[in-house]
Design a protein around this motif. Structure first.
Motif, PDB file in Angstrom:
ATOM      1  N   ARG A   1      41.610  59.108  48.835  1.00 57.65           N
ATOM      2  CA  ARG A   1      42.963  59.648  48.749  1.00 57.65           C
ATOM      3  C   ARG A   1      42.941  61.141  49.088  1.00 57.65           C
ATOM      4  O   ARG A   1      41.957  61.837  48.809  1.00 57.65           O
ATOM      5  CB  ARG A   1      43.537  59.427  47.352  1.00 57.65           C
ATOM      6  N   ALA A   2      44.016  61.610  49.671  1.00 55.84           N
ATOM      7  CA  ALA A   2      44.148  63.033  49.996  1.00 55.84           C
ATOM      8  C   ALA A   2      44.880  63.727  48.855  1.00 55.84           C
ATOM      9  O   ALA A   2      46.044  63.433  48.583  1.00 55.84           O
ATOM     10  CB  ALA A   2      44.921  63.208  51.294  1.00 55.84           C
ATOM     11  N   VAL A   3      44.172  64.645  48.191  1.00 54.20           N
ATOM     12  CA  VAL A   3      44.765  65.395  47.077  1.00 54.20           C
ATOM     13  C   VAL A   3      44.475  66.885  47.285  1.00 54.20           C
ATOM     14  O   VAL A   3      43.310  67.285  47.264  1.00 54.20           O
ATOM     15  CB  VAL A   3      44.178  64.923  45.722  1.00 54.20           C
ATOM     16  N   PRO A   4      45.520  67.708  47.527  1.00 58.38           N
ATOM     17  CA  PRO A   4      46.925  67.313  47.702  1.00 58.38           C
ATOM     18  C   PRO A   4      47.170  66.721  49.084  1.00 58.38           C
ATOM     19  O   PRO A   4      46.351  66.893  49.987  1.00 58.38           O
ATOM     20  CB  PRO A   4      47.676  68.629  47.527  1.00 58.38           C
ATOM     21  N   GLY A   5      48.263  66.042  49.216  1.00 56.16           N
ATOM     22  CA  GLY A   5      48.635  65.403  50.479  1.00 56.16           C
ATOM     23  C   GLY A   5      49.404  64.123  50.240  1.00 56.16           C
ATOM     24  O   GLY A   5      50.499  63.933  50.754  1.00 56.16           O
ATOM     25  N   GLU A   6      48.829  63.250  49.430  1.00 55.42           N
ATOM     26  CA  GLU A   6      49.450  61.952  49.181  1.00 55.42           C
ATOM     27  C   GLU A   6      50.852  62.109  48.586  1.00 55.42           C
ATOM     28  O   GLU A   6      51.050  62.852  47.625  1.00 55.42           O
ATOM     29  CB  GLU A   6      48.568  61.140  48.234  1.00 55.42           C
ATOM     30  N   GLY A   7      51.817  61.436  49.213  1.00 56.08           N
ATOM     31  CA  GLY A   7      53.188  61.468  48.722  1.00 56.08           C
ATOM     32  C   GLY A   7      54.017  62.629  49.212  1.00 56.08           C
ATOM     33  O   GLY A   7      55.214  62.699  48.911  1.00 56.08           O
ATOM     34  N   LEU A   8      53.413  63.543  49.984  1.00 56.22           N
ATOM     35  CA  LEU A   8      54.153  64.704  50.470  1.00 56.22           C
ATOM     36  C   LEU A   8      54.738  64.425  51.855  1.00 56.22           C
ATOM     37  O   LEU A   8      54.151  63.689  52.654  1.00 56.22           O
ATOM     38  CB  LEU A   8      53.236  65.926  50.536  1.00 56.22           C
ATOM     39  N   ASN A   9      55.881  65.016  52.108  1.00 60.39           N
ATOM     40  CA  ASN A   9      56.553  64.842  53.398  1.00 60.39           C
ATOM     41  C   ASN A   9      56.189  65.989  54.328  1.00 60.39           C
ATOM     42  O   ASN A   9      56.807  67.049  54.300  1.00 60.39           O
ATOM     43  CB  ASN A   9      58.069  64.771  53.196  1.00 60.39           C
ATOM     44  N   VAL A  10      55.165  65.774  55.125  1.00 59.46           N
ATOM     45  CA  VAL A  10      54.763  66.751  56.133  1.00 59.46           C
ATOM     46  C   VAL A  10      55.121  66.159  57.492  1.00 59.46           C
ATOM     47  O   VAL A  10      54.465  65.220  57.950  1.00 59.46           O
ATOM     48  CB  VAL A  10      53.248  67.044  56.061  1.00 59.46           C
ATOM     49  N   PRO A  11      56.172  66.653  58.152  1.00 59.60           N
ATOM     50  CA  PRO A  11      56.577  66.086  59.440  1.00 59.60           C
ATOM     51  C   PRO A  11      55.455  66.148  60.470  1.00 59.60           C
ATOM     52  O   PRO A  11      54.839  67.190  60.666  1.00 59.60           O
ATOM     53  CB  PRO A  11      57.760  66.968  59.857  1.00 59.60           C
ATOM     54  N   ILE A  12      55.187  65.010  61.096  1.00 58.60           N
ATOM     55  CA  ILE A  12      54.156  64.916  62.120  1.00 58.60           C
ATOM     56  C   ILE A  12      54.807  64.825  63.496  1.00 58.60           C
ATOM     57  O   ILE A  12      55.728  64.033  63.711  1.00 58.60           O
ATOM     58  CB  ILE A  12      53.244  63.700  61.872  1.00 58.60           C
ATOM     59  N   TRP A  13      54.342  65.665  64.399  1.00 53.97           N
ATOM     60  CA  TRP A  13      54.767  65.671  65.785  1.00 53.97           C
ATOM     61  C   TRP A  13      53.591  65.259  66.666  1.00 53.97           C
ATOM     62  O   TRP A  13      52.440  65.583  66.352  1.00 53.97           O
ATOM     63  CB  TRP A  13      55.175  67.076  66.216  1.00 53.97           C
ATOM     64  N   LEU A  14      53.869  64.599  67.770  1.00 54.50           N
ATOM     65  CA  LEU A  14      52.850  64.381  68.785  1.00 54.50           C
ATOM     66  C   LEU A  14      53.103  65.324  69.941  1.00 54.50           C
ATOM     67  O   LEU A  14      54.241  65.475  70.401  1.00 54.50           O
ATOM     68  CB  LEU A  14      52.849  62.929  69.269  1.00 54.50           C
ATOM     69  N   LEU A  15      52.029  65.970  70.398  1.00 57.55           N
ATOM     70  CA  LEU A  15      52.095  66.926  71.495  1.00 57.55           C
ATOM     71  C   LEU A  15      51.382  66.350  72.695  1.00 57.55           C
ATOM     72  O   LEU A  15      50.407  65.598  72.540  1.00 57.55           O
ATOM     73  CB  LEU A  15      51.426  68.244  71.096  1.00 57.55           C
ATOM     74  N   GLY A  16      51.838  66.703  73.877  1.00 56.56           N
ATOM     75  CA  GLY A  16      51.172  66.173  75.046  1.00 56.56           C
ATOM     76  C   GLY A  16      51.465  66.947  76.307  1.00 56.56           C
ATOM     77  O   GLY A  16      52.387  67.758  76.370  1.00 56.56           O
ATOM     78  N   SER A  17      50.655  66.668  77.342  1.00 57.34           N
ATOM     79  CA  SER A  17      50.872  67.223  78.671  1.00 57.34           C
ATOM     80  C   SER A  17      50.788  66.113  79.714  1.00 57.34           C
ATOM     81  O   SER A  17      50.558  66.352  80.887  1.00 57.34           O
ATOM     82  CB  SER A  17      49.841  68.317  78.973  1.00 57.34           C
ATOM     83  N   SER A  18      50.956  64.853  79.241  1.00 56.76           N
ATOM     84  CA  SER A  18      50.951  63.683  80.128  1.00 56.76           C
ATOM     85  C   SER A  18      51.772  62.594  79.441  1.00 56.76           C
ATOM     86  O   SER A  18      52.452  62.847  78.449  1.00 56.76           O
ATOM     87  CB  SER A  18      49.514  63.208  80.383  1.00 56.76           C
TER      88      SER A  18
END
Length: 337
Positions: free
Chosen positions: A160-177
């Motif tokens: 488990r990720a502590v801290p981390g679990e249950g938190l809202n961290v927006p994930i973006w995907l980045l790219g150049s293709s």
């Protein structure tokens, strides 16, 4: 059609080390710029992970995010991006869980699959694991699972990720293709494209993303950010001169070498060959300079062409005060559109 008033605008910072300057100077200037950007209405302030580059100080990206978030009040701060192939997903979940716990509601996690470094640095980072980016979807699934309190996804049993679990961290995907565009669409995640250095794939990637987008718990419709390189000043001639620092840096990349950000020059003639100039002009279709009127016109054309939801601005400008003024002019132009 999106209206300009609906478009957000943000900052992409490499924490460039200028000729004659230090990394400490860069960090001081980044915080100063972030505080001004917050006042001028910028929505986000992102750092990009790079390694083994003497002119780029953003290698410890998570630490810099904390530095900027701690010195500002409301602007979102994040990565544009973390190169996930360099890291164990658990470590990134813990780092960004820590950041979100310290600065709730203000942290973004943008992810890329490229190494952000050369081969020797990649081997040093990964200890010979031979990662080539092909495992990115699996790493992403594991990372997202660490934030999920139900443990959905592919995280190892009992971890488990502590801290981390249950938190809202927006994930973006980045790219150049098109790869990350397709994956972001499939997962219903926001997508950011590096048009400031890969312009030839921009429209194709946006088409892939929009055509394949599946609504998710994160987004009910596509959301696109595009990167622009901008050098703005009070006169066209001044802006054109400021832009030569970034052009010199890009020229070094074409020639396979790195260096610190150089002072501007009156003209690039004599510094590049005819062939190099042609390559750079093609590669920098979404990097431009000008006074406020010219910047506003170009921004309007780009928004019409791409229908982007957000613009993220990179400014490779040598003088800190000139860089501040450039970002101020861009903010004024966006508000006048």
């Amino acid at each position: 059609m999106k209206q300009p008033r609906d478009i957000r605008f943000s900052v992409l910072d490499l924490a460039s080390i200028v000729e004659g300057g230090t990394a400490a100077d860069s960090f001081h200037n980044s915080l100063d710029l972030a505080r001004h950007a917050e006042k001028w209405g910028y929505h986000r302030y992102w750092f990009a992970e790079h390694h083994n580059m003497i002119g780029v100080a953003s290698s410890a990206t998570s630490l810099l995010i904390g530095h900027i978030a701690g010195g500002t009040q409301s602007i979102r701060v994040g990565s544009g991006g973390i190169m996930l192939s360099n890291h164990a997903p658990l470590v990134i979940a813990e780092q960004f869980g820590t950041l979100e716990s310290l600065y709730p509601g203000r942290i973004d996690l943008g992810l890329g699959r490229a190494p952000g470094s050369d081969q020797p640095a990649s081997r040093a980072l990964r200890r010979g694991l031979g990662s080539d980016g092909s495992e990115f979807p699996e790493q992403l699934s594991e990372l997202r699972a660490y934030f999920d309190p139900a443990g959905a996804g592919s995280r190892p049993a009992g971890v488990r990720a502590v801290p981390g679990e249950g938190l809202n961290v927006p994930i973006w995907l980045l790219g150049s293709s098109g790869f990350s565009a397709e994956l972001a669409a499939k997962l219903g995640l926001p997508f950011a494209f590096a048009s400031h250095f890969a312009p030839e794939y921009l429209l194709q990637a946006l088409h892939i993303y929009h055509s394949n987008f599946r609504p998710s718990e994160v987004l009910d419709k596509p959301y696109v950010m595009i990167g622009l390189g901008v050098a703005a000043a009070d006169t066209v001639d001044e802006a054109r001169k400021l832009a030569t620092s970034q052009q010199q840096q890009f020229l070094n990349i074409i020639r396979g070498r790195t260096g610190k950000l150089q002072p501007p020059v009156e003209s690039m003639d004599g510094l590049w060959t005819v062939q190099e100039k042609a390559i750079m002009l093609d590669k920098q279709r979404y990097s431009f300079s000008g006074d406020k009127a010219a910047i506003k016109e170009r921004l309007q054309d780009i928004l019409k062409e791409t229908q982007a939801d957000e613009l993220i601005i990179s400014a490779g400008i040598y003088d800190h005060e000139a860089r501040l003024r450039s970002y101020e002019i861009v903010a004024e132009a966006m508000k006048e559109l």
